[in-house]
Design a protein around this motif. Structure first.
Motif, PDB file in Angstrom:
ATOM      1  N   GLN A 115       0.825  -1.210   0.000  1.00  0.00           N
ATOM      2  CA  GLN A 115       0.000   0.000   0.000  1.00  0.00           C
ATOM      3  C   GLN A 115       0.858   1.258   0.000  1.00  0.00           C
ATOM      4  O   GLN A 115       0.523   2.239  -0.660  1.00  0.00           O
ATOM      5  CB  GLN A 115      -0.941  -0.004   1.202  1.00  0.00           C
ATOM      6  CG  GLN A 115      -2.016  -1.062   1.079  1.00  0.00           C
ATOM      7  CD  GLN A 115      -2.885  -1.148   2.310  1.00  0.00           C
ATOM      8  OE1 GLN A 115      -2.438  -0.966   3.433  1.00  0.00           O
ATOM      9  NE2 GLN A 115      -4.164  -1.431   2.086  1.00  0.00           N
ATOM     10  N   ILE A 116       1.963   1.240   0.701  1.00  0.00           N
ATOM     11  CA  ILE A 116       2.874   2.385   0.684  1.00  0.00           C
ATOM     12  C   ILE A 116       3.392   2.608  -0.728  1.00  0.00           C
ATOM     13  O   ILE A 116       3.413   3.731  -1.228  1.00  0.00           O
ATOM     14  CB  ILE A 116       4.046   2.186   1.668  1.00  0.00           C
ATOM     15  CG1 ILE A 116       3.551   2.315   3.110  1.00  0.00           C
ATOM     16  CG2 ILE A 116       5.169   3.184   1.400  1.00  0.00           C
ATOM     17  CD1 ILE A 116       4.622   2.088   4.157  1.00  0.00           C
ATOM     18  N   VAL A 117       3.808   1.545  -1.379  1.00  0.00           N
ATOM     19  CA  VAL A 117       4.349   1.649  -2.737  1.00  0.00           C
ATOM     20  C   VAL A 117       3.300   2.193  -3.699  1.00  0.00           C
ATOM     21  O   VAL A 117       3.593   3.055  -4.535  1.00  0.00           O
ATOM     22  CB  VAL A 117       4.889   0.286  -3.219  1.00  0.00           C
ATOM     23  CG1 VAL A 117       5.250   0.323  -4.691  1.00  0.00           C
ATOM     24  CG2 VAL A 117       6.085  -0.130  -2.378  1.00  0.00           C
ATOM     25  N   GLU A 118       2.069   1.722  -3.602  1.00  0.00           N
ATOM     26  CA  GLU A 118       1.003   2.195  -4.492  1.00  0.00           C
ATOM     27  C   GLU A 118       0.739   3.690  -4.309  1.00  0.00           C
ATOM     28  O   GLU A 118       0.622   4.434  -5.287  1.00  0.00           O
ATOM     29  CB  GLU A 118      -0.284   1.406  -4.242  1.00  0.00           C
ATOM     30  CG  GLU A 118      -0.207  -0.025  -4.722  1.00  0.00           C
ATOM     31  CD  GLU A 118      -1.387  -0.881  -4.278  1.00  0.00           C
ATOM     32  OE1 GLU A 118      -2.219  -0.415  -3.470  1.00  0.00           O
ATOM     33  OE2 GLU A 118      -1.465  -2.031  -4.746  1.00  0.00           O
ATOM     34  N   ILE A 119       0.670   4.136  -3.075  1.00  0.00           N
ATOM     35  CA  ILE A 119       0.378   5.551  -2.806  1.00  0.00           C
ATOM     36  C   ILE A 119       1.540   6.439  -3.225  1.00  0.00           C
ATOM     37  O   ILE A 119       1.351   7.462  -3.879  1.00  0.00           O
ATOM     38  CB  ILE A 119       0.027   5.764  -1.320  1.00  0.00           C
ATOM     39  CG1 ILE A 119      -1.311   5.080  -1.010  1.00  0.00           C
ATOM     40  CG2 ILE A 119      -0.038   7.253  -0.984  1.00  0.00           C
ATOM     41  CD1 ILE A 119      -1.637   4.987   0.459  1.00  0.00           C
ATOM     42  N   ILE A 120       2.771   6.049  -2.895  1.00  0.00           N
ATOM     43  CA  ILE A 120       3.910   6.898  -3.233  1.00  0.00           C
ATOM     44  C   ILE A 120       4.118   6.935  -4.734  1.00  0.00           C
ATOM     45  O   ILE A 120       4.529   7.958  -5.292  1.00  0.00           O
ATOM     46  CB  ILE A 120       5.193   6.487  -2.469  1.00  0.00           C
ATOM     47  CG1 ILE A 120       6.145   7.685  -2.370  1.00  0.00           C
ATOM     48  CG2 ILE A 120       5.882   5.309  -3.093  1.00  0.00           C
ATOM     49  CD1 ILE A 120       5.649   8.833  -1.586  1.00  0.00           C
ATOM     50  N   SER A 121       3.804   5.853  -5.425  1.00  0.00           N
ATOM     51  CA  SER A 121       3.902   5.841  -6.883  1.00  0.00           C
ATOM     52  C   SER A 121       2.928   6.848  -7.496  1.00  0.00           C
ATOM     53  O   SER A 121       3.291   7.614  -8.398  1.00  0.00           O
ATOM     54  CB  SER A 121       3.625   4.437  -7.408  1.00  0.00           C
ATOM     55  OG  SER A 121       3.631   4.427  -8.803  1.00  0.00           O
ATOM     56  N   LYS A 122       1.705   6.858  -7.011  1.00  0.00           N
ATOM     57  CA  LYS A 122       0.683   7.789  -7.496  1.00  0.00           C
ATOM     58  C   LYS A 122       1.103   9.242  -7.226  1.00  0.00           C
ATOM     59  O   LYS A 122       1.025  10.098  -8.104  1.00  0.00           O
ATOM     60  CB  LYS A 122      -0.646   7.480  -6.812  1.00  0.00           C
ATOM     61  CG  LYS A 122      -1.787   8.378  -7.194  1.00  0.00           C
ATOM     62  CD  LYS A 122      -3.051   7.924  -6.456  1.00  0.00           C
ATOM     63  CE  LYS A 122      -4.229   8.801  -6.704  1.00  0.00           C
ATOM     64  NZ  LYS A 122      -4.646   8.906  -8.081  1.00  0.00           N
ATOM     65  N   SER A 163       4.174  10.398  -6.638  1.00  0.00           N
ATOM     66  CA  SER A 163       5.392  10.710  -7.383  1.00  0.00           C
ATOM     67  C   SER A 163       5.069  11.077  -8.827  1.00  0.00           C
ATOM     68  O   SER A 163       5.617  12.047  -9.376  1.00  0.00           O
ATOM     69  CB  SER A 163       6.351   9.519  -7.340  1.00  0.00           C
ATOM     70  OG  SER A 163       7.494   9.782  -8.115  1.00  0.00           O
ATOM     71  N   THR A 164       4.173  10.322  -9.450  1.00  0.00           N
ATOM     72  CA  THR A 164       3.782  10.599 -10.835  1.00  0.00           C
ATOM     73  C   THR A 164       3.139  11.977 -10.957  1.00  0.00           C
ATOM     74  O   THR A 164       3.477  12.754 -11.851  1.00  0.00           O
ATOM     75  CB  THR A 164       2.817   9.510 -11.338  1.00  0.00           C
ATOM     76  OG1 THR A 164       3.496   8.250 -11.286  1.00  0.00           O
ATOM     77  CG2 THR A 164       2.360   9.786 -12.759  1.00  0.00           C
ATOM     78  N   ASN A 195       4.096  17.954 -12.466  1.00  0.00           N
ATOM     79  CA  ASN A 195       4.012  19.351 -12.085  1.00  0.00           C
ATOM     80  C   ASN A 195       5.360  19.966 -11.721  1.00  0.00           C
ATOM     81  O   ASN A 195       5.415  21.041 -11.118  1.00  0.00           O
ATOM     82  CB  ASN A 195       3.031  19.501 -10.921  1.00  0.00           C
ATOM     83  CG  ASN A 195       1.609  19.285 -11.366  1.00  0.00           C
ATOM     84  OD1 ASN A 195       1.001  20.178 -11.936  1.00  0.00           O
ATOM     85  ND2 ASN A 195       1.071  18.091 -11.148  1.00  0.00           N
ATOM     86  N   GLY A 196       6.445  19.297 -12.061  1.00  0.00           N
ATOM     87  CA  GLY A 196       7.770  19.883 -11.885  1.00  0.00           C
ATOM     88  C   GLY A 196       8.458  19.602 -10.563  1.00  0.00           C
ATOM     89  O   GLY A 196       9.415  20.289 -10.203  1.00  0.00           O
TER      90      GLY A 196
END
Length: 107
Positions: free
Chosen positions: A78-85, A87-88, A93-94
């Motif tokens: 769940q951490i990986v899924e949220i941080i991936s979203k 981060s993208t 947005n720079g």
């Protein structure tokens, strides 16, 4: 319990002082997965009972305002899924994120 903390960095100098803009980007993305509570320049939300997401600001050693993302969960996926979203969305947005700290605590 897994905990990761990321520092959010601008990819260009003109974004360095746009912390309010940064918080709005993160708030928009988080609102798709949980109810976001805004307290000052900080955000907190819990997508489920096992995950906590904190977004906060603090002054660094150079007295510049920096933004941080902290995620805590018993489920690393769940951490990986949220941080991936996040981060993208930030990259679009720079902004970029980099790992500041991580820990794993057995309970």
């Amino acid at each position: 319990m897994f905990e990761v903390e990321y520092t959010v960095l601008p990819s260009e100098p003109s974004l360095a002082f746009k912390v309010q803009y940064l918080i709005e980007i993160i708030e928009k993305e988080l609102s798709e997965v949980c109810k976001v509570v805004k307290v000052g320049a900080s955000l907190i939300c819990a997508p489920n009972e096992n995950v906590l997401v904190l977004v906060y600001t603090r002054f660094n050693e150079s007295r510049q305002l920096s933004a941080y993302l902290k995620l805590q969960s018993y489920n690393a996926i769940q951490i990986v899924e949220i941080i991936s979203k996040l981060s993208t969305a930030l990259r679009r947005n720079g902004y970029v994120i980099t790992l500041a700290t991580s820990s794993n605590t057995l309970l």
